[in-house]
Design a protein around this motif. Structure first.
Motif, PDB file in Angstrom:
ATOM      1  N   THR A  44       0.729  -1.153  -0.019  1.00 22.51           N
ATOM      2  CA  THR A  44       0.230  -0.098   0.070  1.00 22.51           C
ATOM      3  C   THR A  44       1.005   1.131  -0.065  1.00 22.51           C
ATOM      4  O   THR A  44       2.086   1.290   0.293  1.00 22.51           O
ATOM      5  N   GLY A  45       0.288   2.358  -0.264  1.00 22.23           N
ATOM      6  CA  GLY A  45       0.938   3.733  -0.229  1.00 22.23           C
ATOM      7  C   GLY A  45       0.999   4.550  -1.506  1.00 22.23           C
ATOM      8  O   GLY A  45       1.483   5.453  -1.711  1.00 22.23           O
ATOM      9  N   GLY A  46       0.552   3.667  -2.452  1.00 22.64           N
ATOM     10  CA  GLY A  46       0.777   4.234  -4.178  1.00 22.64           C
ATOM     11  C   GLY A  46      -0.359   5.046  -4.503  1.00 22.64           C
ATOM     12  O   GLY A  46      -0.489   5.829  -5.524  1.00 22.64           O
ATOM     13  N   ALA A  47      -1.640   4.704  -3.788  1.00 17.77           N
ATOM     14  CA  ALA A  47      -2.983   5.370  -4.503  1.00 17.77           C
ATOM     15  C   ALA A  47      -3.103   6.818  -3.814  1.00 17.77           C
ATOM     16  O   ALA A  47      -2.766   7.231  -2.720  1.00 17.77           O
ATOM     17  N   TYR A  48      -3.872   7.620  -4.749  1.00 20.26           N
ATOM     18  CA  TYR A  48      -4.202   9.008  -4.125  1.00 20.26           C
ATOM     19  C   TYR A  48      -5.593   8.893  -4.006  1.00 20.26           C
ATOM     20  O   TYR A  48      -6.359   8.420  -4.805  1.00 20.26           O
ATOM     21  N   GLN A 160      -9.661  10.348   6.336  1.00 19.72           N
ATOM     22  CA  GLN A 160      -9.411   9.059   5.449  1.00 19.72           C
ATOM     23  C   GLN A 160      -8.922   9.509   4.128  1.00 19.72           C
ATOM     24  O   GLN A 160      -8.414   8.686   3.333  1.00 19.72           O
ATOM     25  N   ALA A 161      -8.990  10.618   3.460  1.00 22.82           N
ATOM     26  CA  ALA A 161      -8.544  11.116   2.283  1.00 22.82           C
ATOM     27  C   ALA A 161      -7.179  11.843   2.234  1.00 22.82           C
ATOM     28  O   ALA A 161      -7.138  12.594   3.157  1.00 22.82           O
ATOM     29  N   GLU A 259       2.252  13.866   6.198  1.00 16.32           N
ATOM     30  CA  GLU A 259       1.885  14.362   7.435  1.00 16.32           C
ATOM     31  C   GLU A 259       0.354  13.648   7.592  1.00 16.32           C
ATOM     32  O   GLU A 259      -0.169  13.171   8.464  1.00 16.32           O
ATOM     33  N   ARG A 260      -0.609  13.831   6.331  1.00 14.04           N
ATOM     34  CA  ARG A 260      -1.956  13.476   6.272  1.00 14.04           C
ATOM     35  C   ARG A 260      -1.845  11.988   6.598  1.00 14.04           C
ATOM     36  O   ARG A 260      -2.799  11.386   7.329  1.00 14.04           O
ATOM     37  N   ARG A 261      -1.052  11.341   5.741  1.00 17.32           N
ATOM     38  CA  ARG A 261      -1.104   9.831   5.931  1.00 17.32           C
ATOM     39  C   ARG A 261      -0.613   9.331   7.179  1.00 17.32           C
ATOM     40  O   ARG A 261      -1.159   8.225   7.743  1.00 17.32           O
ATOM     41  N   LEU A 262       0.264   9.868   7.708  1.00 18.48           N
ATOM     42  CA  LEU A 262       0.535   9.484   9.103  1.00 18.48           C
ATOM     43  C   LEU A 262      -0.466   9.690  10.061  1.00 18.48           C
ATOM     44  O   LEU A 262      -0.799   8.830  11.029  1.00 18.48           O
ATOM     45  N   ARG A 263      -1.163  10.978  10.172  1.00 21.28           N
ATOM     46  CA  ARG A 263      -2.463  11.168  10.738  1.00 21.28           C
ATOM     47  C   ARG A 263      -3.522  10.016  10.665  1.00 21.28           C
ATOM     48  O   ARG A 263      -4.149   9.774  11.552  1.00 21.28           O
ATOM     49  N   ARG A 264      -3.741   9.639   9.319  1.00 24.28           N
ATOM     50  CA  ARG A 264      -4.600   8.659   8.864  1.00 24.28           C
ATOM     51  C   ARG A 264      -4.362   7.148   9.474  1.00 24.28           C
ATOM     52  O   ARG A 264      -5.403   6.706  10.232  1.00 24.28           O
ATOM     53  N   ALA A 265      -3.005   6.872   9.580  1.00 26.13           N
ATOM     54  CA  ALA A 265      -2.511   5.670  10.244  1.00 26.13           C
ATOM     55  C   ALA A 265      -2.913   5.533  11.459  1.00 26.13           C
ATOM     56  O   ALA A 265      -3.357   4.622  12.211  1.00 26.13           O
ATOM     57  N   ALA A 266      -2.345   6.786  12.236  1.00 29.25           N
ATOM     58  CA  ALA A 266      -2.709   6.746  13.805  1.00 29.25           C
ATOM     59  C   ALA A 266      -4.133   6.870  14.135  1.00 29.25           C
ATOM     60  O   ALA A 266      -4.428   6.147  15.034  1.00 29.25           O
ATOM     61  N   HIS A 267      -4.943   7.294  13.290  1.00 28.66           N
ATOM     62  CA  HIS A 267      -6.605   7.410  13.618  1.00 28.66           C
ATOM     63  C   HIS A 267      -7.022   6.090  13.380  1.00 28.66           C
ATOM     64  O   HIS A 267      -7.733   5.838  14.188  1.00 28.66           O
TER      65      HIS A 267
END
Length: 318
Positions: A44-48, A160-161, A259-267
């Motif tokens: 994972t990690g490649g999609a927008y 989530q986005a 940063e947003r993806r880190l917050r998303r993972a933390a959530h």
């Protein structure tokens, strides 16, 4: 038992049945869910991820369909999660969004999945984060998440986005007033759809004015653009896509995306942990520890906060 590695490999090859099976395992909270997530993690990690929200009637499904067409013209694989209201009879999704996007049903480069909210508030299904992971691992370049459309409280999509889109339409009465305390605070891109109607320019002006109220941006900060579209006629779609791509590039340049993806993972981690704790607390119904704490609260020898602290300590150490 499902052969998870084989299923994941088939999903990577773009087989829709494998993707559907994986999302079904997620939605059904399968005992193999942990195995599925462990297998997907390195992929994972490649999609927008683009989230679309707005009140009912603004044209979210039509706009989503127009975006799918635009991204497919660029040769990109697209996944769509259309979160529908739950059926009061079966608990499943009513599938209205999927019907409106039927023109893409035969395209192997598009995967569309309707998900039921099943009582989850905030406009998303509880399994949406894991379903996004499935589509990401399956090789989707862009994932469009269309929320239920419940108005002001529908702000969960922001967590989530990568990019959150808020759609409005002229002639929706006090739509902006109703939304300003909620969804007007989460948008990265704003779209006034059905712009061929009277009042579209006025809606855009009012929206621009409200976005300017209380702004405290520094040079270089993102200023959410306002795009006017007529999604039903595919007008303004190129400008819509350009606004999304510009925001994506801006985030990547300033490490905002990371940063947003880190917050998303933390959530996501927090949600899973809280759910696990809630289940353990549910298992205590009738347990003597909970009953003893309740007796002390009723007797005035212990306050409910101290009782809760004691209960949590027992759950996390026991």
């Amino acid at each position: 038992m499902v052969d998870v590695p084989a299923l994941v490999e088939q999903a990577r090859e773009g087989r829709p049945r494998a993707v559907a099976r994986l999302i079904s395992l997620v939605e059904g909270a399968s005992p193999q869910l942990r195995e599925v997530m462990a297998a997907l993690a390195p992929l994972t990690g490649g999609a927008y991820v683009v989230g679309l929200t707005g009140s009912p009637g603004v044209g979210k499904s039509t706009s989503t369909s127009a975006l799918v067409s635009a991204y497919r013209r660029q040769g990109r694989r697209v996944g769509v999660l259309a979160v529908d209201p739950s059926s009061p009879f079966s608990g499943g999704a009513l599938l209205g969004d999927r019907v409106r996007m039927s023109e893409h049903a035969s395209d192997p480069g598009v995967y569309i999945r309707s998900m039921a909210t099943r009582g989850h508030l905030g406009g998303l299904a509880w399994a949406a984060p894991q379903a996004i992971r499935v589509l990401d691992a399956a090789g989707c370049d862009v994932i469009l998440v269309e929320t239920v459309g419940v108005g002001q409280s529908e702000v969960e999509i922001a967590s989530q986005a990568d990019t959150s889109v808020v759609l409005l339409a002229p002639g929706m009465g006090d739509g902006i007033q109703a939304a300003k305390a909620g969804i007007l605070e989460i948008g990265d891109v704003y779209v006034v759809n059905k712009a061929d109607r009277d009042g579209a320019d006025a809606t855009a002006r009012e929206l621009n004015h409200m976005l300017g109220l209380g702004e405290a941006r520094t040079p270089g900060d993102w200023r959410p653009p306002i795009v006017k579209t007529v999604a039903a006629r595919n007008e303004g779609t190129d400008e819509f896509v350009a606004a999304l791509e510009k925001h994506h590039a801006w985030m990547a340049e300033r490490d905002v995306l990371a940063e947003r993806r880190l917050r998303r993972a933390a959530h996501e981690i927090e949600t899973i942990a809280v759910t696990a704790l809630r289940e353990r607390i549910g298992d205590l119904r009738g347990d003597r520890r909970l009953g003893a704490l309740a007796e002390r609260v009723v007797g005035g020898t212990l306050d409910p906060y101290a009782a809760a602290d004691e209960l949590v300590a027992g759950l996390t150490t026991g």
